[in-house]
Design a protein around this motif. Structure first.
Motif, PDB file in Angstrom:
ATOM      1  N   VAL A  84      34.498  36.152  33.923  1.00 32.15           N
ATOM      2  CA  VAL A  84      33.521  36.452  34.974  1.00 32.15           C
ATOM      3  C   VAL A  84      32.303  37.157  34.391  1.00 32.15           C
ATOM      4  O   VAL A  84      31.167  36.893  34.789  1.00 32.15           O
ATOM      5  N   THR A 143      38.024  40.661  40.133  1.00 36.01           N
ATOM      6  CA  THR A 143      38.411  39.435  39.443  1.00 36.01           C
ATOM      7  C   THR A 143      39.917  39.210  39.553  1.00 36.01           C
ATOM      8  O   THR A 143      40.710  40.129  39.330  1.00 36.01           O
ATOM      9  N   SER A 192      35.052  31.477  39.950  1.00 31.58           N
ATOM     10  CA  SER A 192      34.119  32.108  39.012  1.00 31.58           C
ATOM     11  C   SER A 192      32.933  31.209  38.698  1.00 31.58           C
ATOM     12  O   SER A 192      31.808  31.694  38.525  1.00 31.58           O
TER      13      SER A 192
END
Length: 332
Positions: free
Chosen positions: A134, A175, A250
């Motif tokens: 990410v 994330t 992502s």
């Protein structure tokens, strides 16, 4: 003109006497320092023309239409140490700490490609891999965007994976690495491989906490929007999108962020980025840097083990083909 007399849209603090300046107070805005002072305090470098200009910004004016009242740098901006913090710093440190207790692999384990990761370190490791992926996306957002990674918050060891500020606002990113898994998203729940998770609750809590701390740091309301960034999932299915949390793969992040309506000027972004990069904003000190060399070595060992397993798998799959060929050729 360096100074301007104006009516403050937001509460601030006089940089000379530290008195509070409520919203609506007429005060002096110093353009060179981007700070305010009350009318009772004289500037160290008076500007006779400053008092001639009076700005009465309406309460409903856009955030970019008037300067932001912020406390003096000497009181708030003590450093930007977090700006240089590597992504996944916290989980990399924890991965290496837990992995250090794992027994070494035997020769047979290495031969057959058994992963060097222990069961305890596996979840930390994949978390780090997700945050690094990410971060690669966010670091390519381009001019006008600021990104700070692995922000430690408070003294209990919690952290925020990524905080992004740009023309479209301030965002916290949580994330989630779900390699090969099916992710199912509804308005109040996210399921991974059919199992309930706390992804939405945690993302909301993280954004609310960040909004509170940033509001205190810059002395004006700051809205923070939560994002859940899904990494490596096989499939993401949306039954109903949550209204207050954005769930994205992502690969979708950059495009989604760039398409958000503009709410901040470049001056707003710079001021918020300084606050985000300051450890004092988050009530913490800058922790020690992770051992990136050791993590890179571990990562290569994991990749090498995976390649070896795949090699064995390909060889096993090829055995029937070889057997058929030998049978067809007959004895040598």
């Amino acid at each position: 003109m360096t100074d301007e007399q104006m009516r403050l849209r937001y509460a601030g603090t006089c940089r000379l006497c530290s008195n509070s300046l409520p919203a609506g107070t007429t005060a002096i805005y110093e353009r060179t320092t981007r700070t305010t002072r009350c009318l009772e305090c004289t500037s160290p470098e008076p500007n006779p023309a400053a008092s001639a200009a009076v700005s009465a910004a309406p309460a409903g004016a856009p955030a970019t239409s008037s300067p932001v009242a912020t406390p003096p740098p000497s009181e708030r901006i003590v450093g930007d140490a977090l700006r240089r913090r590597p992504p996944a710093a916290a989980v990399i440190t924890e991965t290496l700490r837990v992995q250090a207790t794992a027994p070494p692999r035997s020769g047979v384990a290495r031969l057959f490609g058994l992963t060097p990761l222990s069961r305890a370190s596996q979840s930390w490791y994949v978390g780090a891999i997700g945050e690094l992926e990410v971060a690669n996306v966010l670091d390519r957002l381009g001019a006008g965007w600021r990104v700070v990674h692995a922000i430690p918050v408070g003294s209990a060891g919690s952290d925020i994976d990524h905080v992004v500020v740009g023309p479209g606002g301030v965002f916290t990113l949580n994330t989630k690495y779900h390699e090969g898994q099916s992710v199912w998203v509804a308005s109040k729940r996210v399921l991974v491989a059919g199992q309930r998770t706390d992804h939405l609750r945690n993302a909301r809590h993280e954004a609310r906490r960040a909004a509170k701390l940033l509001t205190q740091a810059v002395h004006r309301p700051v809205e923070v929007r939560p994002i859940i960034a899904i990494v490596a999932a096989r499939q993401v299915t949306f039954k109903e999108r949550p209204t207050d949390v954005s769930v994205l793969r992502s690969a979708q992040l950059a495009r989604w962020l760039h398409r958000q309506p503009t709410v901040f000027s470049s001056e707003d972004i710079d001021g918020l980025a300084r606050a985000i990069s300051d450890p004092q904003t988050w009530g913490t000190i800058t922790p020690a840097e992770p051992d990136l060399v050791a993590f890179a070595t571990l990562r290569e060992s994991v990749a090498a083990a995976r390649r070896r397993r795949r090699g064995w798998g390909a060889g096993i799959l090829a055995l029937p083909v070889v057997g058929i060929a030998v049978f067809q050729l007959g004895p040598f």
